[in-house]
Design a protein around this motif. Structure first.
Motif, PDB file in Angstrom:
ATOM      1  N   ASN A  18       2.587  -5.802  -4.846  1.00 46.51           N
ATOM      2  CA  ASN A  18       2.003  -4.858  -3.906  1.00 46.51           C
ATOM      3  C   ASN A  18       0.771  -4.182  -4.490  1.00 46.51           C
ATOM      4  O   ASN A  18      -0.218  -3.939  -3.789  1.00 46.51           O
ATOM      5  CB  ASN A  18       3.034  -3.802  -3.507  1.00 46.51           C
ATOM      6  N   ILE A  19       0.813  -3.856  -5.784  1.00 50.65           N
ATOM      7  CA  ILE A  19      -0.335  -3.241  -6.447  1.00 50.65           C
ATOM      8  C   ILE A  19      -1.508  -4.208  -6.449  1.00 50.65           C
ATOM      9  O   ILE A  19      -2.652  -3.839  -6.156  1.00 50.65           O
ATOM     10  CB  ILE A  19       0.038  -2.836  -7.886  1.00 50.65           C
ATOM     11  N   GLY A  27       0.838  -1.192   0.000  1.00 45.49           N
ATOM     12  CA  GLY A  27       0.000   0.000   0.000  1.00 45.49           C
ATOM     13  C   GLY A  27       0.870   1.238   0.000  1.00 45.49           C
ATOM     14  O   GLY A  27       2.102   1.177   0.136  1.00 45.49           O
ATOM     15  N   LYS A  28       0.241   2.406  -0.157  1.00 49.12           N
ATOM     16  CA  LYS A  28       0.971   3.661  -0.269  1.00 49.12           C
ATOM     17  C   LYS A  28       0.560   4.613   0.839  1.00 49.12           C
ATOM     18  O   LYS A  28      -0.570   4.617   1.308  1.00 49.12           O
ATOM     19  CB  LYS A  28       0.708   4.325  -1.627  1.00 49.12           C
ATOM     20  N   ASP A  29       1.527   5.458   1.207  1.00 43.95           N
ATOM     21  CA  ASP A  29       1.289   6.543   2.145  1.00 43.95           C
ATOM     22  C   ASP A  29       0.627   6.028   3.423  1.00 43.95           C
ATOM     23  O   ASP A  29       1.088   5.082   4.034  1.00 43.95           O
ATOM     24  CB  ASP A  29       0.436   7.641   1.491  1.00 43.95           C
ATOM     25  N   LYS A  50      -1.165   1.984   4.230  1.00 43.87           N
ATOM     26  CA  LYS A  50      -0.377   0.757   4.276  1.00 43.87           C
ATOM     27  C   LYS A  50      -1.115  -0.343   5.026  1.00 43.87           C
ATOM     28  O   LYS A  50      -1.752  -0.101   6.042  1.00 43.87           O
ATOM     29  CB  LYS A  50       0.981   1.021   4.919  1.00 43.87           C
ATOM     30  N   TYR A  54      -0.934  14.296  -1.718  1.00 47.89           N
ATOM     31  CA  TYR A  54       0.194  13.544  -2.282  1.00 47.89           C
ATOM     32  C   TYR A  54      -0.052  13.232  -3.757  1.00 47.89           C
ATOM     33  O   TYR A  54       0.837  13.385  -4.604  1.00 47.89           O
ATOM     34  CB  TYR A  54       0.399  12.235  -1.505  1.00 47.89           C
ATOM     35  N   ARG A  55      -1.246  12.791  -4.045  1.00 44.83           N
ATOM     36  CA  ARG A  55      -1.568  12.451  -5.429  1.00 44.83           C
ATOM     37  C   ARG A  55      -1.514  13.689  -6.321  1.00 44.83           C
ATOM     38  O   ARG A  55      -1.019  13.630  -7.450  1.00 44.83           O
ATOM     39  CB  ARG A  55      -2.960  11.814  -5.499  1.00 44.83           C
ATOM     40  N   THR A  77      -7.915   2.773   0.584  1.00 42.72           N
ATOM     41  CA  THR A  77      -8.236   4.170   0.317  1.00 42.72           C
ATOM     42  C   THR A  77      -9.685   4.478   0.617  1.00 42.72           C
ATOM     43  O   THR A  77     -10.056   5.626   0.811  1.00 42.72           O
ATOM     44  CB  THR A  77      -7.952   4.497  -1.153  1.00 42.72           C
ATOM     45  N   SER A  86       5.491  -5.808  -8.469  1.00 42.22           N
ATOM     46  CA  SER A  86       4.122  -5.317  -8.677  1.00 42.22           C
ATOM     47  C   SER A  86       3.090  -6.078  -7.860  1.00 42.22           C
ATOM     48  O   SER A  86       1.906  -5.746  -7.920  1.00 42.22           O
ATOM     49  CB  SER A  86       3.756  -5.410 -10.165  1.00 42.22           C
ATOM     50  N   MET A 130      -3.715  12.195   1.551  1.00 45.37           N
ATOM     51  CA  MET A 130      -3.385  11.348   0.417  1.00 45.37           C
ATOM     52  C   MET A 130      -3.710  12.036  -0.905  1.00 45.37           C
ATOM     53  O   MET A 130      -2.977  11.918  -1.885  1.00 45.37           O
ATOM     54  CB  MET A 130      -4.139  10.017   0.530  1.00 45.37           C
ATOM     55  N   THR A 163      -3.220  -4.752  -3.164  1.00 49.06           N
ATOM     56  CA  THR A 163      -4.062  -3.624  -2.798  1.00 49.06           C
ATOM     57  C   THR A 163      -5.366  -3.603  -3.576  1.00 49.06           C
ATOM     58  O   THR A 163      -6.428  -3.303  -3.020  1.00 49.06           O
ATOM     59  CB  THR A 163      -3.299  -2.305  -3.032  1.00 49.06           C
TER      60      THR A 163
END
Length: 433
Positions: free
Chosen positions: A371-372, A340-342, A345, A406-407, A392, A369, A403, A375
């Motif tokens: 991780n993608i 996950g991101k930011d 996670k 960030y995006r 998200t 990949s 978030m 998610t």
């Protein structure tokens, strides 16, 4: 000089402010409105640029799909490889769903008539499209379409060992993802057993003479057999061993003496999986054999033979230490995978040999990949029992706003780069003119 009263800095500022106060206020208001308008415009531009990037990405994939029907074998191979790399990087099941028949037709044709490298690339792509589609009905149709040709390739001794190894992984992974019928799973496992049984000890106890290419095939077949083993319910392991539906533990332990590292490690993994499933049925599952095989596991966990590569010795010792600890004490080191991101996670805990095997198999296909897909891919989340929807959608409002910032920062950076490249091209054209 005349001696008049000089205006101080404060007086000048005060006078300027009093004379132009209304104009300044209007200018400030205009600036504020311009800034807000610019932010809204940039946000809209960011969404448009991301959509444009997605459209360009899919157009490139469509070009590669068209290239699968070209006359050049090397060209088709390159398209298969590039298409596989592209589909690994993003989770786009809708794109595959609309074109799966065309993709399967190209894979089937290449597996039947293509060269060695083309067949290997086609088999690899077959696995990836099933990972993309997850547990949909379309993936079951893909399984029914590709299973006959992949099974034929596995059984064909005239096909190169590399292609057969790729086909073993492809068919085994597709079967695992689609949750095939148990009878079909057992038939495939028996065929895989017929392949890796060539690495068993000879009748006089001597090591089998196995070439490196064949060893890779045997290791791939055994590793795929291990993955399919995770589909079998724990309560039926003992009965399947008694009826010889599965190879005996004595036969599998013979593979621990193989001269090839991949075969030894896959054999140790098979023993760990069988003991894990068997002990869920009976806590004293095959205790006598566990005592016998422990000495061999200890030797592999402390192997220091100089004729083996240092990297191989290190990898073998680390793997067999875990296997030995599990067979002796029933404990397994807990592995945590963060993805996950930011602020979104999540943590995947691999606390069983079953989960470790499934994760390792998918890692070999997806690479970083994964991780993608952990998610966004609901099938993978279901396999590893990751609760809920993608993170998200469950974040608190403050975290969501952060978030989004960030995006937006990332989108602005992409826009800046695209704008710079565009201006550079136009500048070159002006200089040429």
């Amino acid at each position: 000089m005349p001696k008049g009263k000089r205006k101080g800095r404060s007086d000048r500022n005060r006078n300027d402010g009093s004379l132009h106060s209304s104009d300044d206020d209007s200018n400030n208001n205009d600036n504020l409105s311009l800034i807000s308008n610019c932010s809204e415009t940039r946000s809209e531009d960011g969404e448009e640029s991301s959509e444009l990037a997605q459209e360009q990405f899919e157009e490139k994939l469509c070009e590669l799909l068209d290239g699968l029907s070209q006359k050049s074998s090397q060209g088709r191979t390159n398209c298969f490889q590039s298409l596989a790399k592209g589909l690994v990087k993003k989770y786009i099941p809708n794109f595959i769903r609309d074109r799966y028949f065309t993709i399967c037709d190209s894979i089937e044709r290449s597996l039947k008539k293509g060269g060695g490298s083309e067949k290997a690339a086609a088999a690899e792509l077959a696995t990836i499209i099933c990972v993309q589609l997850g547990g949909e009905d379309t993936s079951e149709e893909i399984y029914r379409m590709l299973k006959p040709v992949l099974f034929t390739t596995i059984c064909d001794n005239t096909v190169s060992a590399t292609v057969r190894a790729k086909s073993c992984v492809a068919l085994g992974t597709i079967t695992f993802l689609t949750g095939g019928d148990l009878g079909e799973v057992i038939i495939l496992m028996q065929q895989l057993q017929a392949i890796f049984s060539a690495s068993y000890l000879k009748g006089d106890g001597a090591l089998a003479n196995v070439a490196p290419e064949s060893a890779i095939l045997h290791a791939s077949a055994l590793s795929t057999w291990n993955l399919l083993l995770t589909l079998i319910s724990p309560g039926s392991i003992g009965g399947m061993l008694n009826t010889k539906s599965l190879p005996s533990l004595e036969k599998l332990s013979e593979l621990l003496e193989s001269s090839h590292l991949e075969v030894r490690m896959a054999a140790g993994e098979a023993l760990a999986l069988i003991y894990e499933l068997g002990r869920e049925e009976d806590e004293e599952f095959e205790e006598d054999f566990a005592l016998d095989v422990t000495e061999t596991l200890k030797q592999l966990a402390t192997d220091s033979h100089k004729y083996r590569a240092k990297k191989d010795r290190k990898q073998q010792r680390a793997t067999f230490r875990d296997i030995l600890q599990f067979v002796e004490n029933g404990t397994i080191p807990e592995v945590q995978v963060k993805f996950g991101k930011d602020l979104g996670k999540e943590v995947l805990v691999l606390d069983t040999w079953t989960k470790r095997k499934q994760y390792e198999s998918l890692c070999n296909i997806l690479g970083p990949s994964i991780n993608i897909h952990l998610t966004e891919n609901y099938l993978l989340r279901d396999i590893f029992e990751i609760a809920g929807a993608p993170p998200t959608s469950i974040l608190p409002p403050d975290a969501l706003r952060k978030m989004q910032r960030y995006r937006q920062r990332f989108v602005n950076a992409v826009n800046y780069k695209a704008r710079t490249l565009s201006r550079a091209k136009n500048r070159d054209k002006r200089s040429d003119f």
